[in-house]
Design a protein around this motif. Structure first.
Motif, PDB file in Angstrom:
ATOM      1  N   PRO A 350      49.280 -35.011   6.456  1.00 35.37           N
ATOM      2  CA  PRO A 350      49.982 -33.783   6.855  1.00 35.37           C
ATOM      3  C   PRO A 350      49.610 -33.307   8.259  1.00 35.37           C
ATOM      4  O   PRO A 350      50.437 -32.715   8.953  1.00 35.37           O
ATOM      5  CB  PRO A 350      49.545 -32.768   5.788  1.00 35.37           C
ATOM      6  CG  PRO A 350      49.103 -33.579   4.628  1.00 35.37           C
ATOM      7  CD  PRO A 350      48.509 -34.824   5.205  1.00 35.37           C
ATOM      8  N   LEU A 351      48.378 -33.583   8.686  1.00 37.04           N
ATOM      9  CA  LEU A 351      47.950 -33.163  10.016  1.00 37.04           C
ATOM     10  C   LEU A 351      48.424 -34.121  11.097  1.00 37.04           C
ATOM     11  O   LEU A 351      48.708 -33.704  12.223  1.00 37.04           O
ATOM     12  CB  LEU A 351      46.427 -33.019  10.053  1.00 37.04           C
ATOM     13  CG  LEU A 351      45.875 -31.879   9.184  1.00 37.04           C
ATOM     14  CD1 LEU A 351      44.355 -31.892   9.176  1.00 37.04           C
ATOM     15  CD2 LEU A 351      46.384 -30.527   9.682  1.00 37.04           C
ATOM     16  N   GLU A 352      48.535 -35.401  10.758  1.00 35.00           N
ATOM     17  CA  GLU A 352      49.070 -36.354  11.736  1.00 35.00           C
ATOM     18  C   GLU A 352      50.496 -35.981  12.122  1.00 35.00           C
ATOM     19  O   GLU A 352      50.937 -36.210  13.246  1.00 35.00           O
ATOM     20  CB  GLU A 352      49.021 -37.782  11.183  1.00 35.00           C
ATOM     21  CG  GLU A 352      47.615 -38.322  10.921  1.00 35.00           C
ATOM     22  CD  GLU A 352      46.775 -38.448  12.172  1.00 35.00           C
ATOM     23  OE1 GLU A 352      47.346 -38.553  13.275  1.00 35.00           O
ATOM     24  OE2 GLU A 352      45.531 -38.418  12.047  1.00 35.00           O
ATOM     25  N   ASP A 436      42.885 -31.374   4.609  1.00 36.43           N
ATOM     26  CA  ASP A 436      44.293 -31.015   4.415  1.00 36.43           C
ATOM     27  C   ASP A 436      44.687 -30.000   5.485  1.00 36.43           C
ATOM     28  O   ASP A 436      43.844 -29.476   6.221  1.00 36.43           O
ATOM     29  CB  ASP A 436      44.504 -30.430   3.020  1.00 36.43           C
ATOM     30  CG  ASP A 436      45.971 -30.484   2.566  1.00 36.43           C
ATOM     31  OD1 ASP A 436      46.801 -31.032   3.328  1.00 36.43           O
ATOM     32  OD2 ASP A 436      46.262 -29.987   1.476  1.00 36.43           O
ATOM     33  N   GLY A 437      45.954 -29.729   5.564  1.00 34.66           N
ATOM     34  CA  GLY A 437      46.449 -28.748   6.516  1.00 34.66           C
ATOM     35  C   GLY A 437      47.959 -28.747   6.520  1.00 34.66           C
ATOM     36  O   GLY A 437      48.609 -29.637   5.973  1.00 34.66           O
ATOM     37  N   GLY A 441      56.490 -25.755  10.833  1.00 32.79           N
ATOM     38  CA  GLY A 441      56.851 -26.133  12.198  1.00 32.79           C
ATOM     39  C   GLY A 441      55.683 -26.300  13.135  1.00 32.79           C
ATOM     40  O   GLY A 441      55.827 -26.879  14.214  1.00 32.79           O
ATOM     41  N   ARG A 442      54.502 -25.797  12.775  1.00 39.01           N
ATOM     42  CA  ARG A 442      53.289 -26.004  13.548  1.00 39.01           C
ATOM     43  C   ARG A 442      52.104 -25.705  12.630  1.00 39.01           C
ATOM     44  O   ARG A 442      52.275 -25.203  11.512  1.00 39.01           O
ATOM     45  CB  ARG A 442      53.233 -25.108  14.796  1.00 39.01           C
ATOM     46  CG  ARG A 442      53.178 -23.629  14.545  1.00 39.01           C
ATOM     47  CD  ARG A 442      52.570 -22.879  15.726  1.00 39.01           C
ATOM     48  NE  ARG A 442      51.165 -23.238  15.916  1.00 39.01           N
ATOM     49  CZ  ARG A 442      50.679 -23.852  16.991  1.00 39.01           C
ATOM     50  NH1 ARG A 442      51.481 -24.187  17.975  1.00 39.01           N
ATOM     51  NH2 ARG A 442      49.390 -24.147  17.072  1.00 39.01           N
ATOM     52  N   LEU A 443      50.908 -26.013  13.101  1.00 36.88           N
ATOM     53  CA  LEU A 443      49.716 -25.800  12.281  1.00 36.88           C
ATOM     54  C   LEU A 443      49.522 -24.317  11.975  1.00 36.88           C
ATOM     55  O   LEU A 443      49.573 -23.473  12.870  1.00 36.88           O
ATOM     56  CB  LEU A 443      48.481 -26.345  13.004  1.00 36.88           C
ATOM     57  CG  LEU A 443      47.154 -26.178  12.247  1.00 36.88           C
ATOM     58  CD1 LEU A 443      47.131 -27.088  11.021  1.00 36.88           C
ATOM     59  CD2 LEU A 443      45.968 -26.475  13.155  1.00 36.88           C
ATOM     60  N   GLU A 444      49.271 -24.000  10.699  1.00 35.52           N
ATOM     61  CA  GLU A 444      48.987 -22.622  10.294  1.00 35.52           C
ATOM     62  C   GLU A 444      47.737 -22.522   9.417  1.00 35.52           C
ATOM     63  O   GLU A 444      47.134 -21.453   9.348  1.00 35.52           O
ATOM     64  CB  GLU A 444      50.177 -22.038   9.525  1.00 35.52           C
ATOM     65  CG  GLU A 444      51.430 -21.888  10.392  1.00 35.52           C
ATOM     66  CD  GLU A 444      52.627 -21.396   9.604  1.00 35.52           C
ATOM     67  OE1 GLU A 444      52.545 -21.387   8.345  1.00 35.52           O
ATOM     68  OE2 GLU A 444      53.638 -21.031  10.229  1.00 35.52           O
ATOM     69  N   TRP A 445      47.357 -23.624   8.762  1.00 41.88           N
ATOM     70  CA  TRP A 445      46.188 -23.556   7.888  1.00 41.88           C
ATOM     71  C   TRP A 445      45.526 -24.918   7.768  1.00 41.88           C
ATOM     72  O   TRP A 445      46.142 -25.952   8.053  1.00 41.88           O
ATOM     73  CB  TRP A 445      46.562 -23.034   6.494  1.00 41.88           C
ATOM     74  CG  TRP A 445      47.575 -23.900   5.761  1.00 41.88           C
ATOM     75  CD1 TRP A 445      48.931 -23.816   5.827  1.00 41.88           C
ATOM     76  CD2 TRP A 445      47.277 -24.994   4.881  1.00 41.88           C
ATOM     77  NE1 TRP A 445      49.518 -24.777   5.043  1.00 41.88           N
ATOM     78  CE2 TRP A 445      48.526 -25.502   4.442  1.00 41.88           C
ATOM     79  CE3 TRP A 445      46.109 -25.584   4.411  1.00 41.88           C
ATOM     80  CZ2 TRP A 445      48.626 -26.583   3.560  1.00 41.88           C
ATOM     81  CZ3 TRP A 445      46.199 -26.664   3.539  1.00 41.88           C
ATOM     82  CH2 TRP A 445      47.440 -27.143   3.122  1.00 41.88           C
ATOM     83  N   LEU A 446      44.259 -24.892   7.383  1.00 42.45           N
ATOM     84  CA  LEU A 446      43.493 -26.114   7.154  1.00 42.45           C
ATOM     85  C   LEU A 446      42.821 -26.056   5.791  1.00 42.45           C
ATOM     86  O   LEU A 446      42.467 -24.980   5.296  1.00 42.45           O
ATOM     87  CB  LEU A 446      42.402 -26.277   8.222  1.00 42.45           C
ATOM     88  CG  LEU A 446      42.834 -26.570   9.654  1.00 42.45           C
ATOM     89  CD1 LEU A 446      41.621 -26.527  10.572  1.00 42.45           C
ATOM     90  CD2 LEU A 446      43.535 -27.908   9.751  1.00 42.45           C
ATOM     91  N   VAL A 459      41.772 -22.193   5.003  1.00 35.58           N
ATOM     92  CA  VAL A 459      41.499 -21.190   6.036  1.00 35.58           C
ATOM     93  C   VAL A 459      42.670 -21.159   7.018  1.00 35.58           C
ATOM     94  O   VAL A 459      43.316 -22.177   7.280  1.00 35.58           O
ATOM     95  CB  VAL A 459      40.198 -21.513   6.796  1.00 35.58           C
ATOM     96  CG1 VAL A 459      38.992 -21.425   5.867  1.00 35.58           C
ATOM     97  CG2 VAL A 459      40.268 -22.891   7.450  1.00 35.58           C
ATOM     98  N   PRO A 460      42.984 -19.985   7.595  1.00 36.99           N
ATOM     99  CA  PRO A 460      44.027 -19.927   8.622  1.00 36.99           C
ATOM    100  C   PRO A 460      43.558 -20.607   9.893  1.00 36.99           C
ATOM    101  O   PRO A 460      42.379 -20.513  10.271  1.00 36.99           O
ATOM    102  CB  PRO A 460      44.240 -18.422   8.825  1.00 36.99           C
ATOM    103  CG  PRO A 460      42.970 -17.786   8.366  1.00 36.99           C
ATOM    104  CD  PRO A 460      42.418 -18.658   7.286  1.00 36.99           C
TER     105      PRO A 460
END
Length: 557
Positions: A350-352, A436-437, A441-446, A459-460
């Motif tokens: 999901p992060l890639e 995970d994360g 449309g862009r990164l919001e949490w991990l 975490v945000p």
């Protein structure tokens, strides 16, 4: 927008401070505060007026606060400002020992002697260095070499800015309906397609890749026109390759550098290298790389950028080695492999998918400016990760370093650990991994996991910077060049004994192919530091000389 400010803090020597900064008053708003309290109020007023502070300069003794405590409060108000102590000559030697230790922890940037009259150029050299570093990291630089027009800050736009930053070319992104955007659109024919890029004194282009911008700036790569054999072909333009080129070319060897991306390699993305010999106030990786490039050019090195090396054909019995790219070939009597390494992938799918839109491999100097007042995470325990965290803390609300180990001491230099401990915006989560994360449309949490207990926490997060260690990228090397189990190039006594010649190992930076050498991070067992890479690049040149000494008859140079 008002001019950036310089705030001078002095009770007893106001006139000397003002005289010392007189030459900056034409382009900076120079203000004077007589105490820490007054400096804080002055800074509050500047920010309230829509301005910013580029530099705080204080004498070593203040009437109402210890100077480093005052700097700490000022950093909370303007974290991007540089900070220096200009001690009066009566107190320079007295106050120095107690204050200099604070520099190692990043409490301030320079300890100088107050100007002693007109044209104190040693003082002004330090000031202009600090102001230059500040100017290269502000979100909107005053002097812009390249204008970018885009309605969105997507991965491509960010990648273009990152490339330009690494090449030392300041840029700004303008919305299409802004004055800057309309200025560029007026020079574009037809329907606009974004991003539009307007390099200084060149036509506006629609960029579909970073390579498009590189071509617009430096011209399209053409077939290599080298119809002769060169003495040294250096693969890679990082610290090791640049050092090899400088020393080889300065000693009269015909030298070329083949670089796939921006000159400087990974080191070129470092915001500030503080432990490099000869730069007591530190130097950014970009500036170090550009200075080395100019030095190599001065001695006659030829640079071929955008040239991806995809093979090397070893030469035997007096024949030259052949370095192959998609644009042609270079024939060389010797080859120095200095192609460096890439950051290891996190491999969390999901992060890639969010790389470039909140997730970044490397320090991503440009992306740091997009992190203002956000929560960001840095994964990695090496010096690059520490430098990235310190730089990000100038912009982000909070920076969390995530490491699998129980502490940073084993992998990070002590000066960086001290700087991190002092910075209230930076925290360290040990024994933790990112598993995970996601986001819309862009990164919001991990998703973080404790490696000891398996406990997970969400975490945000607005930014994730991955500096996970080194992976070699040298599949293009021929099988004759031995590598270790991880793919790093073997040299010297690390070469298996069955590959030694007449019972003797190769020279310390020589590979298993005569005339092919390796230096820097790509070499098995290297230190993975800028200084050591530069040292190896310089050290390889005597070995090249020894190899070239019995030049085969009939070789064309």
């Amino acid at each position: 927008m008002p001019n950036p400010s310089i705030v001078l803090i002095s009770e007893e020597h106001t006139d000397q401070m003002l005289d010392g900064f007189a030459r900056y008053q034409a382009e900076y708003d120079v203000r004077v505060a007589r105490s820490c309290h007054e400096a804080l109020q002055t800074t509050h007023d500047i920010v309230a007026e829509g301005g910013t502070v580029a530099l705080f300069a204080s004498e070593s003794v203040l009437p109402d606060a210890e100077v480093l405590h005052c700097f700490h409060k000022l950093r909370e108000k303007v974290p991007t400002a540089r900070r220096l102590i200009a001690a009066h000559w009566d107190r320079f030697l007295i106050d120095g020992p107690a204050l200099r230790a604070g520099m190692a922890k990043g409490k301030y940037d320079a300890y100088l002697l107050m100007p002693r009259g007109a044209r104190d150029e040693e003082f002004h050299n330090a000031i202009t260095d600090l102001l230059s570093d500040w100017g290269s990291t502000v979100p909107d630089p005053e002097v812009v070499s390249v204008k970018i027009v885009s309605p969105v800050r997507d991965a491509l736009t960010l990648g273009i800015r990152d490339f330009l930053d690494r090449m030392g070319m300041a840029s700004t992104v303008y919305p299409p309906d802004s004055d800057g955007g309309r200025y560029v659109l007026d020079r574009w024919e037809g329907e606009p397609a974004y991003p539009l890029v307007y390099p200084l004194n060149r036509p506006v282009i629609h960029a579909t890749s970073v390579r498009d911008v590189a071509i617009a700036l430096y011209g399209a790569p053409t077939a290599l026109d080298l119809d002769h054999v060169v003495d040294v072909a250096v693969v890679g333009g990082g610290p090791a390759g640049l050092a090899a080129a400088v020393y080889a070319a300065s000693e009269g060897l015909s030298t070329v550098i083949l670089e796939a991306e921006a000159v400087g390699g990974q080191a070129g993305t470092s915001s500030m290298i503080r432990n490099y010999l000869g730069f007591p106030r530190g130097i950014s990786g970009m500036r170090l790389a550009l200075r080395a490039r100019n030095q190599a050019l001065r001695f006659g090195t030829r640079f071929f950028t955008g040239q991806i090396v995809d093979a090397v054909r070893p030469g035997y019995d007096g024949d030259p080695h052949v370095v192959c790219t998609d644009m042609g070939e270079v024939r060389a009597r010797s080859v120095v492999i200095a192609s460096g390494v890439a950051y290891r992938k996190l491999r969390v799918e999901p992060l890639e998918d969010l790389v470039g839109i909140g997730v970044y491999y490397g320090a991503a100097m440009t992306a740091a400016r997009e992190m203002e007042d956000q929560d960001v995470f840095v994964v990695g325990g090496g010096n690059s990760a520490g430098q990235a965290a310190v730089h990000l803390a100038r912009f982000a609300r909070s920076v969390t370093i995530v490491v699998r180990r129980p502490d940073l001491a084993e992998t990070m230099s002590q000066y960086l650990i001290g700087e991190i401990e002092y910075n209230s915006r930076i925290s360290v989560r040990t024994c933790t991994t990112v598993v995970d994360g996601g986001g819309d449309g862009r990164l919001e949490w991990l998703g973080l996991e404790d490696v000891r207990t398996g406990e997970r926490e969400q975490v945000p997060a607005y930014g994730l910077f991955l500096l996970l260690g080194a992976e070699p990228r040298c599949d293009w090397l021929p099988p004759e060049v031995s590598r270790d189990e991880r793919g790093f190039v073997l040299t010297g006594r690390d070469v298996p004994k069955e590959r030694w010649t007449d019972g003797l190992p190769p020279e310390n930076l020589a590979t298993t192919v005569p005339g092919i050498f390796a230096a820097g991070d790509i070499r098995s067992g290297s230190m993975k530091r800028v200084a050591s890479a530069s040292g190896e690049g310089a050290s390889v040149v005597p070995l090249v000389h020894a190899w070239l000494a019995p030049a085969p008859e009939g070789t064309t140079l």
